[in-house]
Write an enzyme that holds these catalytic residues in place. Structure first.
Site, PDB file in Angstrom:
ATOM      1  CB  ILE A   1     -71.397  47.524 -78.778  1.00 19.54           C
ATOM      2  CG1 ILE A   1     -71.938  48.530 -77.745  1.00 19.54           C
ATOM      3  CG2 ILE A   1     -70.035  46.993 -78.347  1.00 19.54           C
ATOM      4  CD1 ILE A   1     -72.231  47.900 -76.369  1.00 19.54           C
ATOM      5  CB  SER A   2     -71.424  52.897 -81.169  1.00 26.95           C
ATOM      6  OG  SER A   2     -72.249  52.555 -82.246  1.00 26.95           O
ATOM      7  CG  HIS A   3     -65.637  54.389 -80.089  1.00 25.01           C
ATOM      8  ND1 HIS A   3     -65.554  53.751 -81.301  1.00 25.01           N
ATOM      9  CD2 HIS A   3     -64.372  54.548 -79.648  1.00 25.01           C
ATOM     10  CE1 HIS A   3     -64.292  53.526 -81.570  1.00 25.01           C
ATOM     11  NE2 HIS A   3     -63.552  53.988 -80.596  1.00 25.01           N
TER      12      HIS A   3
END
Ligand code: SAH
Length: 216
Positions: A66-68
């Site tokens: 899950i991206s930043h």
């Protein structure tokens, strides 16, 4: 099915995260409203829920991440959209970026290449009542010619090169936001200024999992 809990503690942590993202330069009102609204912990593995409001990427299934939050916010600003715009997302992953785009009142088409994540995300979206226009299992390099052209295309995996097919699926005036290169990638925005003309801008270094060819 019952919605997962979004407690006042979660909401408070989320507000603190949004304050941090504002300090880091995120300012688009539509993006901020979406970040305030969407419970990121719904998109994380159960064991990592207590970390949901840190500005960090975390593992999800199938060796993806899950991206930043900052990266999600930054790309959501770069696509430069308004409510009702038609947007293609490549790399559904956890579904968090999809949920942010949906909260920005966009018409979302999203493609995921890994069946495990695709199945997981379909279950989650129906559980939380999130209804993108299309959630597809497929190869993002090909885009979605039958549903285009799009006001914006957002790629959330690191592309080894610029997939030209995606450029051809932009409306005139449309934007492709895509990290290109090997770890780290450079964030690019291509704006279609004419049938065959594109403007190119760069926005610094980011780190993404690689955009892959093969499906499984
Ligand atoms: N937007 C996601 C980012 C997930 S990481 C989030 O915030 O959670 C990138 C995702 O891109 C992974 O789920 C990966 O499986 C997917 N992906 C990689 N190559 C792809 C391709 N060619 N087409 C579509 N999705 C791809």
């Amino acid at each position: 099915m019952q919605l997962p809990i979004d407690s006042t503690k979660h909401q408070g942590q989320r507000m603190q995260l949004v304050a941090l993202l504002k300090e880091k330069g995120i300012s688009h009102p539509q993006v901020i409203a979406a970040l305030e609204k969407v419970p990121r912990h719904w998109f994380m593995d159960p064991g990592l829920v207590s970390h949901a409001y840190k500005n960090k990427a975390y593992p999800i299934a199938a060796e993806q991440t899950i991206s930043h939050p900052y990266t999600v916010a930054f790309q959501s600003e770069l696509i430069d959209v308004k409510a009702g715009d038609k947007v293609l997302e490549i790399g559904t992953g956890s579904g968090y970026q999809t949920a942010i785009l949906k909260a920005m009142q966009l018409e979302i088409y999203t493609i995921e290449r890994q069946r495990e994540l695709f199945k997981k995300i379909q279950r989650l979206f129906s559980q939380i009542g999130l209804r993108p226009k299309q959630v597809l299992f497929g190869d993002g390099y090909l885009g979605l010619p039958e549903d285009g052209p799009f006001d914006a295309i957002i790629v959330t995996a690191g592309a080894p090169y610029l997939p030209k097919t995606l450029l051809s699926q932009l409306k005139i005036g449309g934007r492709l936001v895509i990290p290109i290169g090997e770890d780290p990638q450079i964030m690019y925005r291509y704006t279609r200024t004419g049938e065959k003309n594109f403007d190119k801008e760069t926005f610094g270094e980011f780190r993404f999992v690689p955009m892959l060819k093969d499906k499984n």
